[in-house]
Scaffold this motif. Structure first.
Motif, short mmCIF file in Angstrom:
data_model
loop_
_atom_site.label_atom_id
_atom_site.label_comp_id
_atom_site.label_asym_id
_atom_site.label_seq_id
_atom_site.Cartn_x
_atom_site.Cartn_y
_atom_site.Cartn_z
N LYS A 1 5.70 1.14 -6.10
CA LYS A 1 4.71 1.88 -6.86
C LYS A 1 4.77 3.36 -6.50
O LYS A 1 4.94 3.71 -5.33
N LYS A 2 4.64 4.19 -7.52
CA LYS A 2 4.66 5.63 -7.30
C LYS A 2 3.42 6.25 -7.92
O LYS A 2 2.95 5.81 -8.97
N PHE A 3 2.95 7.28 -7.24
CA PHE A 3 1.80 8.03 -7.73
C PHE A 3 2.11 9.52 -7.61
O PHE A 3 3.04 9.93 -6.92
N THR A 4 1.30 10.31 -8.29
CA THR A 4 1.56 11.75 -8.35
C THR A 4 0.46 12.52 -7.62
O THR A 4 -0.74 12.29 -7.86
N GLU B 1 6.20 7.73 -3.42
CA GLU B 1 5.92 6.31 -3.33
C GLU B 1 4.54 6.08 -2.73
O GLU B 1 4.00 6.93 -2.01
N GLU B 2 4.00 4.92 -3.03
CA GLU B 2 2.68 4.56 -2.52
C GLU B 2 2.70 4.55 -0.99
O GLU B 2 3.69 4.16 -0.36
N GLY B 3 1.61 5.02 -0.39
CA GLY B 3 1.52 4.99 1.05
C GLY B 3 1.06 6.31 1.62
O GLY B 3 0.57 7.19 0.91
N ASP B 4 1.20 6.44 2.93
CA ASP B 4 0.78 7.64 3.65
C ASP B 4 1.92 8.64 3.71
O ASP B 4 3.08 8.28 3.94
N HIS B 5 1.58 9.90 3.53
CA HIS B 5 2.58 10.96 3.57
C HIS B 5 2.03 12.17 4.31
O HIS B 5 0.85 12.51 4.19
N ARG C 1 -3.02 9.83 1.40
CA ARG C 1 -2.76 8.39 1.22
C ARG C 1 -2.72 8.12 -0.27
O ARG C 1 -3.74 8.19 -0.96
N LEU C 2 -1.52 7.84 -0.77
CA LEU C 2 -1.33 7.65 -2.21
C LEU C 2 -1.50 6.18 -2.58
O LEU C 2 -0.66 5.34 -2.29
N LEU D 1 -5.50 14.74 -7.68
CA LEU D 1 -5.53 16.14 -8.08
C LEU D 1 -6.36 16.89 -7.03
O LEU D 1 -7.53 16.59 -6.84
N GLN D 2 -5.73 17.86 -6.35
CA GLN D 2 -6.39 18.50 -5.21
C GLN D 2 -6.06 19.98 -5.15
O GLN D 2 -4.93 20.40 -5.45
#
Length: 872
Positions: free
Chosen positions: A112-115, A156-160, A177-178, A183-184
């Motif tokens: 899973k990927k998030f933006t 990818e999903e997870g901590d970065h 944490r994705l 949006l930040q």
């Protein structure tokens, strides 16, 4: 012992033989060819046919492997291995062969990927940061903020753990944490006021990622390092410090880029065009340095979303204004004074930035010519409003005006000339989603000139109105695209002469209305970790709109007919311009960039004068008699950056072919000439060259050396006997050097040296006597050159207070333009002197009986200035 080893060897051989015997049928069966041709058949039926033809059986978990999905499958005389790979490519199902059994495995789920998207801004002012970096340390995963401070990064999903960096700001780590799109807004803190800024590149692992060999980025802080002229670090004049760009001469805001003419460059302020950047005699430009936030210069590989010019585009982004607290800054020197004010209208939501500049020359000439005036002023304003996290509005307004002539402009017999430039932009930024950003603008630009000898007046104007929607889509970290459309309207008034209050046109000129429609697309693909492809196209449609009157001419430039065009489009041009850029990362420290671009230009600057003081500019649109200018440019750029030594070396070669280039036959009258199009001559230009630059920073020193070799050769029908000749901007050799030092006690020294070949001009090759006058005889066009140009500028800056915790800061700058007082000629003219049958033209020693006198025109020799600046 030998017997024991022999026994182990026999046992090993026996085991290997059994394994080979077991696998032999498998290999034998795999070699059997398979032929199947089916469409929209279930996978289970395809597997059954493969099993029948090969003798292999398939084994799988029906809950994990979907064998009922439909596929198309066409193979002819293919072995089993290739058939299984085809199935894997179509369905994602992997396989393993054990004996005569084929085990099918479920497709691996895509991670899973998030933006993660948002804005980077200054923590103290809320100003958006352009070109700031955000990425994962140690990995080539990251991005940069666009011209509005927006970024988008898909992970990818997870901590970065990410890091943010920008010139002049402290690095900041960000933990996210994705598990959804985020949006930040991220704030960066400026570095201390008294710290030296001599870094060439940011200390990031992938420092080359931001390097754009086809575009140059200039920050206002870098401009402030250059020595000033008469108290202002001019934005336009500073362009000559860039490789491939040459200024017209002293006292001029015109410049040339890689051999193109001066009208083949365009300057944008927040997307609005500036048609004439020059103030009084060109010593100043309309751009106030305090108003600029970033400057991008494109000499080649111009983006598809940018304006239509053949040689260069200069894009200036202005400051948004402080969203958190008010501020006041200004500058005072003997020639100009400037004041800037910014304040939040509503904290964190809306702000206003205003700057005003005015000349102060009267003390120079007031006693000698009290009835005359020479002055200019600038007014610039920026307003922005954050509606919410996804919407933001901006307004930018630019106004510059000059006057030279009688102080009382209304009195009878008053004489003078005034000219002005204006531009404005209303912009809406919208975030459609984590991967889509849009910028919609409504902008205008105009330039007008008025010359008067009361009661007679002459007026001329160029104006445009445009609406543009630009979209950026961050598809994934390896692909980004930009696309949009634009509709423009141009109004050109070639000149009108009026007397008293009634309009009397001599001759009968009519204003022209034109329309341009643009569609464009540009994509950026990271093909591999080392290869990036940037390509796109720009489709343009140009239409001349009626009602209008135009003329037709034959091959000998004789007037043939007068045509009355009705309302609507009476003439069109359509062009499709491709853009291609290939960047190859040769190593961790070097880049190679190849680019090709085709460009068209639909406005032509018409003047048969090379004077730097020309303000009576005349622009003509593409029409039935004037084809749009065209250029094709190839370029190859190389860059190598040595991080340990803070050393950067860059080089480039280019070749540019230009078509439909405008020239004039001798003694053409460009003003009040209704048949001017019949006096135009069209030809080709070939420009090519080599550019080299080395930059170095160490401790408190930084500087650079650059050298350009360039040629510009023109060939125009019925000019110079149809033979080629060097263009005015043909200056083969161009060398410059810059050195900057910042002392521990907040003192700065700057040294800037520039030398280049003299410009071509036409000088007489002989004279003959006619009615007791000497008449010059001219040979080839541009058969001579002015002497080489040399200039050394120096400056010394003292920070009078450098308290990083205090709001009030001020400094004093001393600078000298042309320290060595070198005589840099602008023009050489041959003038008649006093004779019996000829009027007195130029002072001379008539006892020498010299029929001609040479006049050399130069402007600045040893020009000192002192400027005081402050900010609160």
């Amino acid at each position: 012992m030998i017997q024991g080893c022999h026994g182990k060897l026999l046992r090993t051989l026996a085991i290997l033989s059994l394994i080979m015997l077991y696998c032999l049928p498998s290999f034998g069966q795999a070699e059997k060819a398979v032929s199947i041709s089916v469409n929209d058949l279930s996978l289970s039926e395809v597997l059954q046919q493969i099993s029948q033809q090969t003798g292999f059986n398939f084994s799988y978990n029906p809950d994990a492997v979907d064998t009922q999905q439909k596929i198309d499958f066409q193979v002819k005389e293919k072995d089993l291995g290739k058939c299984l790979k085809i199935i894997q490519n179509k369905t994602g199902i992997s396989y393993q062969i054990i004996g005569r059994q084929i085990i099918l495995k479920a497709p691996k789920p895509e991670p899973k990927k998030f933006t993660f998207s948002g804005y980077l801004s200054d923590s103290q002012s809320g100003e958006s940061l352009i070109g700031a970096a955000i990425g994962i340390p140690g990995k080539s995963i990251g991005t940069f903020t666009n011209e509005f401070g927006f970024f988008s990064l898909t992970l990818e999903e997870g901590d970065h753990q990410l890091i943010c960096f920008h010139y002049g700001y402290q690095k900041r780590g960000v933990s996210i944490r994705l598990s959804r799109n985020i949006l930040q807004k991220i704030d960066l803190s400026p570095l201390s006021y008294d710290l030296p800024t001599v870094e060439i590149a940011p200390p990031l692992e992938d420092i080359l990622e931001k390097k754009q060999l086809d575009a140059l980025e200039i920050s206002p802080n870098e401009l402030k390092k250059l020595p000033e002229f008469a108290g202002e670090p001019g934005i336009v004049n500073s362009l000559q410090s860039l490789t491939g760009i040459k200024m017209h001469s002293d006292g001029s805001a015109y410049f040339y880029s890689r051999g193109g003419s001066r009208d083949q460059n365009i300057i944008f302020i927040d997307d609005a065009p500036i048609f004439n950047p020059s103030h009084l005699f060109g010593f100043y430009s309309v751009f106030v340095p305090d108003f600029a936030k970033s400057i991008s210069v494109y000499k080649s590989n111009m983006p598809a979303n940018m304006g239509d010019r053949l040689s260069s585009i200069v894009s200036i982004r202005t400051k948004d204004g402080n969203l958190k607290k008010g501020g006041l800054s200004g500058a005072v020197n003997p020639f100009v004074y400037r004041i800037s004010f910014e304040t939040p209208i509503k904290k964190e939501k809306s702000s206003l930035f205003v700057t005003l500049r005015r000349s102060n020359f009267r003390w120079l000439y007031g006693r000698i010519t009290p009835d005359y005036d020479a002055s200019f002023y600038d007014f610039q304003i920026k307003w922005n409003r954050k509606l919410n996290d996804k919407n933001r509005l901006f307004f930018t307004g630019i106004l510059g005006s000059d006057f030279l002539g009688s102080q009382n402009r209304t009195q009878a017999g008053a004489i003078g000339i005034d000219w002005g430039t204006s531009a404005s932009t209303l912009r809406w930024n919208h975030v459609f989603g984590p991967k889509m950003f849009s910028n919609t603008t409504l902008h205008t630009g105009s330039y007008a000139t008025r010359a008067f000898l009361n009661p007679t007046r002459w007026n001329q104007e160029l104006g445009m109105l445009s609406i543009k929607s630009d979209f950026t889509h961050y598809t994934n970290p390896g692909f980004r695209s930009k696309f949009g459309f634009e509709r423009q309207w141009y109004f050109t008034n070639p000149g009108q002469l009026s007397q008293d209050s009634s309009l009397v046109i001599l001759p009968n000129f009519k204003s022209e209305l034109s329309q341009k429609t643009v569609l464009y697309y540009q994509g950026q693909w990271d093909i591999t970790a080392k290869i990036r492809l940037n390509g796109g196209w720009r489709a343009l449609s140009w239409a001349n709109l009626g009602p209008s009157t135009y003329y037709t001419f034959d091959d000998q430039y004789n007037l043939v007919d007068t045509i009355q065009a009705a309302v609507g489009a009476y003439h069109r041009y359509f062009n499709l311009d491709p853009r291609l850029n290939l960047r190859i990362k040769l190593s961790e420290s070097s880049l190679l960039n190849f680019g090709f671009g085709q460009y068209h230009q639909y406005l032509q600057f018409v003047s048969n004068s090379i004077s730097p003081f020309t303000t009576l500019e005349q622009w003509l649109p593409a029409s039935p008699n004037i084809r749009p200018q065209e250029a094709r440019q190839w370029s190859l750029n190389y860059l190598n950056y040595f991080e340990e030594n803070k050393l950067e070396i860059s080089a480039a070669i280019y070749h540019k072919s230009l078509l439909n280039q405008v020239d004039f036959e001798g003694n053409t009258q460009t003003f009040l000439n209704p048949f001017l199009e019949g006096d135009l001559r069209f030809g080709t230009t070939r420009a090519y060259g080599f550019e080299f630059m080395i930059q170095k920073a160490w401790k408190r020193w930084d500087g650079w050396l650059s050298y350009n070799y360039s040629r510009v050769i023109r060939q125009t029908r019925d000019i110079n006997n149809n033979q080629s000749y060097p263009a005015f901007q043909d200056r083969p050799h161009d060398f410059s050097a810059f050195l900057h030092y910042q002392s521990p006690k907040n003192r700065e020294w700057s040294f800037y040296w520039i030398s280049y070949s003299g410009s071509p001009f036409t000088s007489p090759v002989g004279f003959f006597q006619f009615n007791e006058q000497q008449v010059p005889i001219y040979g080839e066009k541009h058969n001579d050159r002015l002497p080489a140009y040399h200039r050394l500028d120096v400056s010394y800056k003292m920070k009078l207070k450098a308290n990083k915790s205090g709001r009030f800061q001020h400094d004093l700058t001393l600078s000298v333009n042309n320290l060595l007082a070198h005589r840099n000629l602008i023009a050489v003219r041959f003038n008649k002197v006093e004779k019996i049958a000829a009027p007195f033209r130029v002072e001379s020693n008539v006892l020498l009986d010299k029929p001609l006198g040479e006049t050399q025109l130069y402007l600045v020799r040893f020009f000192p200035s002192i400027t005081y600046r402050f900010s609160i």
